[in-house]
Design a protein around this motif. Structure first.
Motif, PDB file in Angstrom:
ATOM      1  N   ALA A   1      -4.342  19.687  12.620  1.00 52.50           N
ATOM      2  CA  ALA A   1      -5.183  20.793  12.152  1.00 52.50           C
ATOM      3  C   ALA A   1      -4.858  21.213  10.723  1.00 52.50           C
ATOM      4  CB  ALA A   1      -5.036  21.987  13.091  1.00 52.50           C
ATOM      5  N   THR A   2      -3.746  20.716  10.162  1.00 55.84           N
ATOM      6  CA  THR A   2      -3.342  21.133   8.814  1.00 55.84           C
ATOM      7  C   THR A   2      -3.728  20.136   7.728  1.00 55.84           C
ATOM      8  OG1 THR A   2      -1.145  20.094   8.874  1.00 55.84           O
ATOM      9  CG2 THR A   2      -1.359  22.299   9.849  1.00 55.84           C
ATOM     10  N   HIS A   3      -3.872  18.869   8.100  1.00 58.33           N
ATOM     11  CA  HIS A   3      -4.174  17.861   7.072  1.00 58.33           C
ATOM     12  C   HIS A   3      -4.471  16.522   7.721  1.00 58.33           C
ATOM     13  CE1 HIS A   3      -0.315  15.301   6.439  1.00 58.33           C
ATOM     14  NE2 HIS A   3      -0.365  15.699   7.690  1.00 58.33           N
ATOM     15  N   GLY A   4      -4.963  15.596   6.883  1.00 65.26           N
ATOM     16  CA  GLY A   4      -5.067  14.200   7.248  1.00 65.26           C
ATOM     17  C   GLY A   4      -4.420  13.352   6.173  1.00 65.26           C
ATOM     18  N   TYR A   5      -3.656  12.367   6.587  1.00 67.24           N
ATOM     19  CA  TYR A   5      -3.008  11.449   5.644  1.00 67.24           C
ATOM     20  C   TYR A   5      -3.151  10.047   6.206  1.00 67.24           C
ATOM     21  CZ  TYR A   5       0.711   8.868   3.251  1.00 67.24           C
ATOM     22  OH  TYR A   5       1.413   7.927   2.548  1.00 67.24           O
ATOM     23  N   PHE A   6      -3.588   9.106   5.385  1.00 69.59           N
ATOM     24  CA  PHE A   6      -3.667   7.741   5.890  1.00 69.59           C
ATOM     25  C   PHE A   6      -3.360   6.711   4.807  1.00 69.59           C
ATOM     26  CE2 PHE A   6      -8.189   8.746   4.899  1.00 69.59           C
ATOM     27  CZ  PHE A   6      -8.516   7.694   4.051  1.00 69.59           C
ATOM     28  N   ASN A   7      -2.843   5.580   5.279  1.00 67.85           N
ATOM     29  CA  ASN A   7      -2.598   4.390   4.471  1.00 67.85           C
ATOM     30  C   ASN A   7      -3.624   3.331   4.854  1.00 67.85           C
ATOM     31  OD1 ASN A   7       0.145   4.494   2.863  1.00 67.85           O
ATOM     32  ND2 ASN A   7       0.521   5.560   4.804  1.00 67.85           N
ATOM     33  N   GLY A   8      -4.101   2.592   3.854  1.00 66.20           N
ATOM     34  CA  GLY A   8      -5.172   1.640   4.101  1.00 66.20           C
ATOM     35  C   GLY A   8      -4.840   0.581   5.127  1.00 66.20           C
ATOM     36  N   ALA A   9      -3.621   0.028   5.100  1.00 65.17           N
ATOM     37  CA  ALA A   9      -3.266  -1.032   6.042  1.00 65.17           C
ATOM     38  C   ALA A   9      -3.286  -0.547   7.476  1.00 65.17           C
ATOM     39  CB  ALA A   9      -1.889  -1.589   5.697  1.00 65.17           C
ATOM     40  N   ALA A  10      -3.044   0.734   7.683  1.00 65.16           N
ATOM     41  CA  ALA A  10      -2.969   1.285   9.028  1.00 65.16           C
ATOM     42  C   ALA A  10      -4.297   1.837   9.526  1.00 65.16           C
ATOM     43  CB  ALA A  10      -1.911   2.387   9.076  1.00 65.16           C
ATOM     44  N   LEU A  11      -5.359   1.735   8.698  1.00 67.54           N
ATOM     45  CA  LEU A  11      -6.640   2.335   9.087  1.00 67.54           C
ATOM     46  C   LEU A  11      -7.820   1.386   8.955  1.00 67.54           C
ATOM     47  CD1 LEU A  11      -7.502   5.250  10.022  1.00 67.54           C
ATOM     48  CD2 LEU A  11      -8.435   5.516   7.721  1.00 67.54           C
ATOM     49  N   PHE A  12      -7.781   0.456   8.015  1.00 69.20           N
ATOM     50  CA  PHE A  12      -8.975  -0.320   7.683  1.00 69.20           C
ATOM     51  C   PHE A  12      -8.817  -1.801   8.054  1.00 69.20           C
ATOM     52  CE2 PHE A  12      -8.996   3.052   4.309  1.00 69.20           C
ATOM     53  CZ  PHE A  12     -10.069   3.761   4.831  1.00 69.20           C
ATOM     54  N   PHE A  13      -9.945  -2.403   8.403  1.00 73.53           N
ATOM     55  CA  PHE A  13      -9.991  -3.837   8.677  1.00 73.53           C
ATOM     56  C   PHE A  13     -10.023  -4.633   7.373  1.00 73.53           C
ATOM     57  CE2 PHE A  13     -11.942  -2.733  12.901  1.00 73.53           C
ATOM     58  CZ  PHE A  13     -11.008  -3.401  13.684  1.00 73.53           C
ATOM     59  N   ARG A  14      -9.401  -5.789   7.442  1.00 76.22           N
ATOM     60  CA  ARG A  14      -9.582  -6.806   6.407  1.00 76.22           C
ATOM     61  C   ARG A  14     -10.657  -7.769   6.891  1.00 76.22           C
ATOM     62  NH1 ARG A  14      -7.626 -11.978   5.641  1.00 76.22           N
ATOM     63  NH2 ARG A  14      -6.282 -11.807   7.477  1.00 76.22           N
ATOM     64  N   ILE A  15     -11.592  -8.098   6.031  1.00 74.27           N
ATOM     65  CA  ILE A  15     -12.660  -9.040   6.371  1.00 74.27           C
ATOM     66  C   ILE A  15     -12.356 -10.354   5.667  1.00 74.27           C
ATOM     67  CG2 ILE A  15     -15.144  -9.457   6.360  1.00 74.27           C
ATOM     68  CD1 ILE A  15     -15.537  -6.427   6.027  1.00 74.27           C
ATOM     69  N   PRO A  16     -11.870 -11.362   6.397  1.00 75.27           N
ATOM     70  CA  PRO A  16     -11.495 -12.632   5.757  1.00 75.27           C
ATOM     71  C   PRO A  16     -12.633 -13.192   4.910  1.00 75.27           C
ATOM     72  CG  PRO A  16     -10.777 -12.598   8.046  1.00 75.27           C
ATOM     73  CD  PRO A  16     -11.629 -11.378   7.850  1.00 75.27           C
TER      74      PRO A  16
END
Length: 588
Positions: free
Chosen positions: A110-125
């Motif tokens: 409820a206080t914030h959101g923090y994310f790193n790309g490797a842990a959230l987004f797909f890689r499309i070969p």
């Protein structure tokens, strides 16, 4: 520039119910050429050398075209395939559980959101080099968004990454964090602080500016247009992760008033900022092109991290943040850490680098006996190399010149170096064959000859021994119980059969409590004592013959009657005079 028919990749990141810790991610792909869409979640992130299996937090995967569901299946743990046929547009929905606040993971509440790309987004070969657009919908419309990515065409809350590597390399902080803007050497910088604490932003920014200026001068300029410091404050925490135009830091919320706590924070800043050059741009060949599906091996992490650790102590000294006495005290503690680790006699430094994926980040009860951190031994080897080069060239050359040559040859164009090329650059700066040095201290197990290298600088390493005889265990108090967390190899405790995770109860029939060291002072070497423990809930008593006391710490001190050359060498290294007593650089 991509053609109109090139695939277009758009991400939408929502967080409508932050209390659930679930990021809601929508991936929209246009003009993907194949009938089958491959999607892969990275299993690790650059800078943190452990397969962390980010895909384990992904749930509720679904694929659609024109609001109609598409067939899909999983090929492996981190690999999804969607049957799209000849459809030109595909939409993927999924959610990612985010309740681990580290520099390499995701966190949403409820206080914030923090994310790193490797842990959230797909890689499309096949599409890794294409631009990726990211739109963020904050949980609260008043929340602000901070990231190193540029805004896309002045569109609100929409950003663009030049390619997948850039997306992975640019974390996001979304919330009511405090944001401070400042300028260094004509370039904008931001400090984004989430959490409450006793930090003083003006002092912190002033000290960060000094660190930035010193490191920039060393390498001849700053290799970015804008830089962001992300800082998360927790009750207890310490960590950092480097990026090309930002870094993520975690620190204890009340660690900024006491100098003994604040100065290590600035060393952390110096460390992650130094990675702008060493690691993010000066990279081993094994990390030149990231394979996000598996381990990326290199024996050169000792230079990536260990050499950076050597500089994270000396940069604040050069910046005038602390004095020479403080620096030598910090260096003494690092040497003590190294010499108090039995695993230095078991695992070579290059092997420690290579095996980071299975050892450093997965400590167990025997880790201290069987391995050495490439951070700490790499720092020690870098110290010796710096001193060696300085002595050989009268302080006209140093490890700084190695860093600058590595930057010119490999960093500017981001050409990966081999271990042999790294050793070759070090030898060219040193002006001598260092094969024997590398065989002994990088690839071998010989003890590092600290005093041999320190003496030309008027310093010696002095050991201070414990008062009590040697038992060979380290204890933690857990819920009022004294738990043995480490049993040193070859110690009296190990020979007697005492194990890690045993609960220490009594010596000679009398309860120990948290007074183990005090109790041991009543004995002498070769005394036999009865040690009572709970071993897997079974009461056991062992007969232990104590050994002679061992060093408890090591301290750098000035040699007696330093010569003029030694004083000159010291001044050339650390920038202040050295004298036997009353030395200005060694006063508080």
């Amino acid at each position: 520039m991509t053609s109109e028919l090139s695939p277009q990749i758009h991400y939408l990141v929502g967080m409508s119910q932050p209390e659930t810790h679930l990021f809601e991610v929508t991936l929209h792909i246009v003009n993907y050429p194949s009938a089958v869409l491959d999607l892969k979640m990275p299993v690790w992130t650059p800078g943190s050398y452990l397969v962390r299996e980010y895909e384990r937090h992904l749930q509720d995967f679904a694929a659609f075209a024109d609001h109609e569901p598409l067939s899909w299946h999983k090929v492996s743990k981190n690999h999804w395939q969607v049957e799209k046929g000849d459809l030109s547009e595909v939409t993927i929905h999924y959610r990612v559980f985010a309740n681990e606040l580290t520099v390499r993971t995701n966190h949403l509440d409820a206080t914030h959101g923090y994310f790193n790309g490797a842990a959230l987004f797909f890689r499309i070969p096949g599409c890794e080099s294409l631009p990726i657009y990211i739109r963020v919908i904050p949980a609260n419309p008043q929340w602000q968004i901070t990231t190193g990515l540029p805004i896309f065409a002045e569109t609100k809350n929409t950003f663009v990454a030049a390619d997948f590597d850039t997306l992975v390399d640019c974390p996001f902080e979304i919330g009511f964090h405090k944001l401070y803007n400042f300028e260094v050497l004509g370039k904008p910088h931001e400090l984004a602080v989430w959490g409450k604490g006793n930090f003083q932003p003006q002092q912190m920014i002033a000290d960060c500016q000094k660190i930035i200026e010193v490191e920039s001068q060393m390498f001849g300029g700053l290799p970015y247009d804008k830089y962001v410091f992300f800082l998360h404050l927790l009750q207890q925490g310490f960590g950092g992760l480097e990026h090309k135009n930002s870094c993520s830091l975690i620190y204890q919320r009340f660690g900024f008033q006491n100098l003994d706590k604040y100065e290590p924070f600035l060393q952390l800043v110096a460390h992650e900022f130094f990675h702008l050059w060493n690691v993010k741009r000066i990279r081993p060949l094994g990390l030149e092109v990231f394979d996000y599906d598996q381990e990326n091996y290199t024996p050169s992490l000792w230079f990536c991290e260990g050499t950076t650790s050597y500089y994270d102590l000396i940069i604040p000294l050069r910046a005038g943040i602390y004095n020479t006495k403080a620096y030598l005290n910090y260096l003494s503690k690092e040497i003590t850490r190294y010499l108090m680790t039995p695993g230095r006699k078991v695992q070579p430094l290059s092997e420690s680098s290579f095996d980071a994926w299975i050892k450093l980040y997965r400590p167990d009860a025997n880790s201290g006996n069987s391995q050495i951190s490439y951070y700490i031994k790499g720092e020690m080897v870098s110290l010796l190399l710096d001193l060696l080069i300085r002595v050989h060239h009268g302080n006209q050359r140093s490890l700084d010149d190695v860093m600058r040559q590595m930057w010119e040859e490999f960093g500017k164009d981001e050409v990966g170096y081999t271990p042999e090329q790294l050793e070759g650059v070090i030898e060219s700066v040193a002006g001598m064959d260092l094969g024997d040095f590398f065989n002994r201290y990088l690839h071998g197990l010989e003890d590092l000859p600290f005093n041999e290298y320190l003496q030309p600088f008027g310093l010696q390493l002095v050991e201070e021994k414990n008062e009590e005889p040697y038992l060979g265990v380290r204890i933690n108090t857990e819920n009022g119980r004294e738990i043995i967390k480490f049993v040193e190899a070859g110690s009296p405790a190990q020979f007697a059969g005492i194990d890690a995770e045993d609960e220490l109860l009594a010596i000679d029939g009398i309860k120990v409590g948290n007074q183990l060291n005090e109790r041991l002072k009543d004995y002498r070497a070769d005394d036999s004592i009865q040690v009572t423990v709970f071993h897997q809930d079974e009461l056991r008593t062992y007969s232990v013959t104590l050994a002679a006391s061992i060093p408890s710490k090591y301290q750098l001190k000035v040699v007696e009657n330093p010569s003029f050359t030694e004083m000159e060498n010291f001044a050339g290294w650390l920038g202040v005079p050295l004298c036997e007593s009353g030395c200005p650089g060694l006063k508080d």
